[in-house]
Design an enzyme around this catalytic site. Structure first.
Site, PDB file in Angstrom:
ATOM      1  N   ASN A 159      -8.404   0.474  -2.899  1.00 42.04           N
ATOM      2  CA  ASN A 159      -7.865  -0.392  -1.843  1.00 42.04           C
ATOM      3  C   ASN A 159      -6.388  -0.193  -1.517  1.00 42.04           C
ATOM      4  OD1 ASN A 159     -10.362  -1.850  -1.615  1.00 42.04           O
ATOM      5  ND2 ASN A 159      -9.855  -2.900  -3.500  1.00 42.04           N
ATOM      6  N   TYR A 160      -5.631   0.450  -2.407  1.00 41.13           N
ATOM      7  CA  TYR A 160      -4.194   0.534  -2.187  1.00 41.13           C
ATOM      8  C   TYR A 160      -3.658   1.960  -2.096  1.00 41.13           C
ATOM      9  CZ  TYR A 160      -3.674  -4.468  -2.839  1.00 41.13           C
ATOM     10  OH  TYR A 160      -3.752  -5.822  -2.680  1.00 41.13           O
ATOM     11  N   LEU A 161      -4.469   2.926  -2.462  1.00 41.60           N
ATOM     12  CA  LEU A 161      -3.982   4.306  -2.502  1.00 41.60           C
ATOM     13  C   LEU A 161      -4.609   5.132  -1.392  1.00 41.60           C
ATOM     14  CD1 LEU A 161      -4.186   4.872  -6.358  1.00 41.60           C
ATOM     15  CD2 LEU A 161      -2.134   4.419  -5.001  1.00 41.60           C
TER      16      LEU A 161
ATOM     17  N   SER B 254      -6.673  -0.505  -7.293  1.00 39.06           N
ATOM     18  CA  SER B 254      -5.654   0.295  -6.608  1.00 39.06           C
ATOM     19  C   SER B 254      -6.262   1.577  -6.048  1.00 39.06           C
ATOM     20  CB  SER B 254      -4.503   0.622  -7.565  1.00 39.06           C
ATOM     21  OG  SER B 254      -4.973   1.238  -8.740  1.00 39.06           O
TER      22      SER B 254
ATOM     23  N   THR C 123       0.826  -1.206   0.000  1.00 35.93           N
ATOM     24  CA  THR C 123       0.000   0.000   0.000  1.00 35.93           C
ATOM     25  C   THR C 123       0.863   1.261   0.000  1.00 35.93           C
ATOM     26  OG1 THR C 123      -1.732  -1.184   1.194  1.00 35.93           O
ATOM     27  CG2 THR C 123      -1.832   1.214   1.244  1.00 35.93           C
TER      28      THR C 123
END
Length: 550
Positions: A507-509, A504, A376
């Site tokens: 969920n990842y940024l 992304s 992340t």
């Protein structure tokens, strides 16, 4: 259940006990304090995540409705009247008849095996081979039904919308510690055929109908326990304040636990993905860092003009292929040579490494650091760096959005968030090209008109000709801006046809990076996040200023 008339993002606290019978006392006069949930003091002794939780439980899919008379299933050219259970499973296959899945042997075999288990003994004596089954009339029936739904009048569609909203109001909200919170997924998944991603070995298996007897309810002890549908009972009712799910059950295909969770915009969010061990031989051969095998890498002393190159080729999450050539430092290259030495292709590359030992090592480096957190963090830093490099303050909004999507694509590539090119891609691109061609023609015509207007004004020199000239100038500017916007859309669409940006971004940024970027460069946040996403990231919209740095 009591419906509370205040916005989801804040609550009015009154001096009353939040767990009193009938729910919290809300909407009274002289409130003590008004807060955003993210501004409240976080009190979680012993892992307790909430004090009071009341909800209606999940909404269950209605019982199966038999096919109408005249819609037949045929076996070996002859109509066969199926039992209700067998007919329902046959409709699952019939609905998918035009889908690529039904051409795959694994899908066909799994479906037929599970379907026969739903048949009566007499049906099994007759129906022995899938290639003799004819689902054509069933498929046509559902195609026609879909077309009929699309053709409904505006009034009929509005009625359906109102019914859906009524269901949302009844099942889609809960009371959590004095907040009326939205529930993310209050409906149980309907029965059907499992699809999976990539070439999943269980594709085609029957996903069974979820019943109340499968469901565990989680709520506070002094709240009203949701009532199961008539004639049914819950598997279990519990009060576990250390978890954030409202209801849970185990699905039958992958034996994984499914949850009814709060909406991502709520005060509580599930931080970690629930996982389970693979069933040997029954899951796709997907690997990650800790489970890479020797066969998944090739070592090149030199490749593509660069020294010490490692070539990766394996199936990652969701059976998405990861292929990449990565130049590494000499020490890393030499270590990998040692790791593959005297090992067969199927041997583990990192045979002394486990996810537990990796995360323990990361924890030793920094408190709270895990492989997920590292991923992340890496994704967020990549987005921020790309935005800094690609965005120009003098660009228009359309150009800035293209820069944002290019930055997001760099993250998606980093995280291997691929997708197959959509089936409708060529058709939608052709539509876009046609719009561009038409707009180019309009721009050319507008330029010609402007030229004429300029010549007319030179010869006449009056206020009327000047006004007409200015009007033609504004029209040309408008059309040129529309053409630029369409051209950027086409570029964006072409560049992103095989990249999944949503995973992304959601969920990842860190959303504060995107919010700050929008504020810094005057881009409406609506261009980056839709309504649901803005609700999820309401805390970021409120907290992040234009100078925020990750």
């Amino acid at each position: 259940m009591q419906h509370v008339p205040f916005p989801d993002r804040w609550t009015t606290r009154a001096p009353s006990h939040p767990c009193s019978p009938g729910g919290p006392h809300l909407g009274v006069s002289s409130p003590t304090v008004v807060l955003f949930w993210w501004e409240e003091e976080k009190e979680s002794p012993g892992g307790v995540k909430w004090t009071q939780l009341e909800h209606r439980g999940p909404w269950f899919v209605p019982p199966y409705e038999p096919l109408p008379e005249g819609v037949c299933f045929y076996y070996d050219g002859k109509p066969v009247k199926l039992s209700l259970a067998a007919e329902e499973v046959a409709t699952f296959y019939g609905k998918m008849l035009d889908h690529e899945y039904t051409t795959k042997e694994v899908f066909q075999n799994n479906f037929f095996s599970d379907w026969r288990k739903e048949m009566t003994a007499e049906e099994r004596k007759v129906i022995k081979h899938l290639d003799k089954c004819d689902f054509t009339e069933i498929h046509r029936y559902f195609v026609d039904r879909t077309a009929a739904r699309k053709a409904l009048s505006k009034e009929e569609k509005q009625k359906l919308k109102e019914e859906a909203e009524k269901l949302q109001q009844e099942f889609g909200y809960c009371i959590l510690d004095g907040h009326r919170e939205k529930i993310g997924n209050f409906k149980t998944e309907p029965p059907g055929l499992f699809r999976g991603r990539g070439d999943h070995p269980k594709m085609g298996m029957l996903k069974r109908r979820v019943l109340p007897e499968d469901v565990t309810i989680n709520c506070s002890r002094d709240s009203k326990v949701p009532e199961p549908p008539v004639g049914h009972r819950w598997k279990e009712v519990r009060c576990d304040r250390t978890v954030t799910w409202l209801a849970a059950w185990t699905e039958n295909v992958q034996n994984s636990i499914k949850y009814i969770m709060l909406n991502p915009s709520s005060k509580l969010k599930l931080a970690l993905r629930a996982g389970h061990e693979k069933e040997e031989g029954e899951t796709a051969d997907t690997v990650g860092c800790c489970s890479l095998r020797v066969e998944h890498i090739r070592l090149h002393p030199e490749a593509d003009g660069r020294p010490y190159v490692v070539e990766f080729d394996f199936l990652g999450k969701d059976s998405i292929r990861y292929y990449n050539r990565v130049p590494v430092e000499k020490a890393v290259y030499e270590n990998l040579q040692l790791f593959v030495e005297n090992k067969g292709p199927g041997a583990e590359l990192f045979d002394r490494l486990t996810t537990a030992s990796l995360n323990k090592h990361l924890q030793d480096l920094m408190d709270g650091l895990t492989a997920k957190v590292f991923r992340t963090c890496n994704a967020s830093l990549t987005l921020q760096g790309q935005l800094r490099a690609l965005t120009r303050a003098e660009d228009g909004v359309a150009a800035k959005i293209l820069s944002y999507n290019r930055a997001n694509r760099a993250v998606a590539v980093l995280c291997n968030h691929q997708r197959a090119t959509p089936k409708t891609f060529e058709k939608s691109m052709q539509t876009l090209r046609s719009k561009i061609e038409a707009k180019v023609k309009q721009v050319a015509e507008a330029k010609a008109e402007l030229k004429k207007a300029r010549a007319d004004h030179r010869s006449r020199g009056d206020s009327r000709s000047k006004s007409f000239l200015e009007k033609r100038g504004r029209l040309l500017e408008k059309l040129e801006e529309q053409l630029r916007r369409l051209s950027m859309q086409a570029t964006d669409k072409e560049e992103g046809k095989q990249v999944a940006l949503g995973t992304s971004k959601l969920n990842y940024l860190d959303p504060r990076i995107s919010v700050a970027w929008c504020k810094r460069f005057g881009v409406p946040v609506e261009k980056i996040y839709n309504k649901t996403q803005r609700e999820k990231f309401a805390w970021a919209l409120d907290m992040a200023g234009k100078d925020f740095e990750f």
